[in-house]
Scaffold this motif. Sequence first.
Motif, PDB file in Angstrom:
ATOM      1  N   HIS A 224      -3.843  -2.787  -1.037  1.00  0.00           N
ATOM      2  CA  HIS A 224      -3.917  -2.952  -2.516  1.00  0.00           C
ATOM      3  C   HIS A 224      -4.866  -1.755  -3.269  1.00  0.00           C
ATOM      4  N   PHE A 268       2.308  -7.466  -3.925  1.00  0.00           N
ATOM      5  CA  PHE A 268       3.203  -6.824  -5.133  1.00  0.00           C
ATOM      6  C   PHE A 268       3.334  -7.605  -6.139  1.00  0.00           C
ATOM      7  N   TRP A 271      -2.255  -8.268 -10.008  1.00  0.00           N
ATOM      8  CA  TRP A 271      -2.960  -7.092 -10.190  1.00  0.00           C
ATOM      9  C   TRP A 271      -4.079  -7.280 -11.152  1.00  0.00           C
ATOM     10  N   SER A 330       4.115  -2.533  -8.265  1.00  0.00           N
ATOM     11  CA  SER A 330       3.846  -1.575  -7.405  1.00  0.00           C
ATOM     12  C   SER A 330       2.659  -0.491  -7.776  1.00  0.00           C
ATOM     13  N   GLY A 331       2.170  -0.478  -8.872  1.00  0.00           N
ATOM     14  CA  GLY A 331       1.118   0.451  -9.318  1.00  0.00           C
ATOM     15  C   GLY A 331       0.770   0.187 -10.984  1.00  0.00           C
ATOM     16  N   TYR A 373       3.573   0.871  -2.465  1.00  0.00           N
ATOM     17  CA  TYR A 373       2.545   0.997  -3.494  1.00  0.00           C
ATOM     18  C   TYR A 373       2.765   2.377  -4.001  1.00  0.00           C
TER      19      TYR A 373
END
Length: 395
Positions: A224, A268, A271, A330-331, A373
Amino acid sequence: MSGDNGSPAASRRRFPAPAPPLDNDDLLSDILLRLPPLPSSLPRAFLVCKRWRRLVSDPAFARRFRARHRRSAPLLGFFTERDGILSFTSTLDPPDRLPRGHFSLKLEDKCRFYGCRHGLVLIINRMDRQFLVWEPVTGDLRRIAFPREFGNAGNKLVQHAAVLRAHGDVHAGEDHQSIPFLVALVGSDKACTRAFACVYSSETGVWSNLISTECSSMVPMHYHPSTLCGSSLYWLLGPRMAILEFDLDKHFLGVIDVPLSDDSYRMFQQWVIPAEGGGLSFLCMSDYSAQLWTRKVDSDGIAGWVLGRTIELDKLLSLNCDVAFSPMISGFAEEDNTTFFMTSISGFGVSAFIVQLDSARFKKPFSLANLDYHHPFATVYTAGKSILVRCRVTT
């Protein structure tokens, strides 16, 4: 004194009129420096005429152009790692889209990609106990040995790391520029009861003293990426969910609970992101909804999480809810506060789409080869003689 030589008109005739701005190289260079920092800007200027070509192909001009725009660098695309290959995918539309394979790199044996930020890529080589900092634009590759407390000589384990630009200006070389950078390392003892952190400066060439905090049975999740908010770097901890904060200015290390304190790490699905107007936010997925929590301090000075906006992704896009897996994070691109999501979209198959969180605007989805990712890469790219094709290795 008599005669024309003493008249005001004669005095004015002695000095040639200043050249129009576009005829003055210095002024024209200053104007060209204000072109948008997109990959097509300087190549288009290069084609205007021989004079413009001479100005924009000067390595000194390219250095000035990158230095001027580096704090507003555009998002060029993203990196992914698979089978020892670090691949770059452009997300820009033509004519700014970079060719497939551009910036891609075959990793050395036993190397892993840790992330990118500020035009820099961070790679770890655990066998040789060193970090590699790569500048894709210039080709520079710097090698940094682990601190003595980590690796075979020490009793501490490297868990994760991040790279970022230092506060100083770029170091201009003969034909390229080197970005002064920091590498922040976080690790743990072998029993995973404490977390440790230190930072390396490319300007001093040394690691800072270790700091630590209690972090029982939790470690930064290896795959991550980190998040930079203000002067602090954040990593998600697992398996029991928490956030590790490393404040680079205050040299402070601490653990923050997540909004749902009994939650476990879910790949996923969560964040850490910057909050609007500063501070910290936490983004988490619940089916097709993206919930945005913000950390606030109450009147008693106690910090806690408050649920803010919820973005209904199935209403934002035409998602194929019958067969799609729920959207996954994913980002995250810190430069413009955009989030990469993966899901299945009608007509696109497994795809990624980018959502600007502040405005909820999204970019046209693009197909994916793998579920992985995506590490957004933002920098000022100037094509031409100033780009070194072959990596320059420095020690």
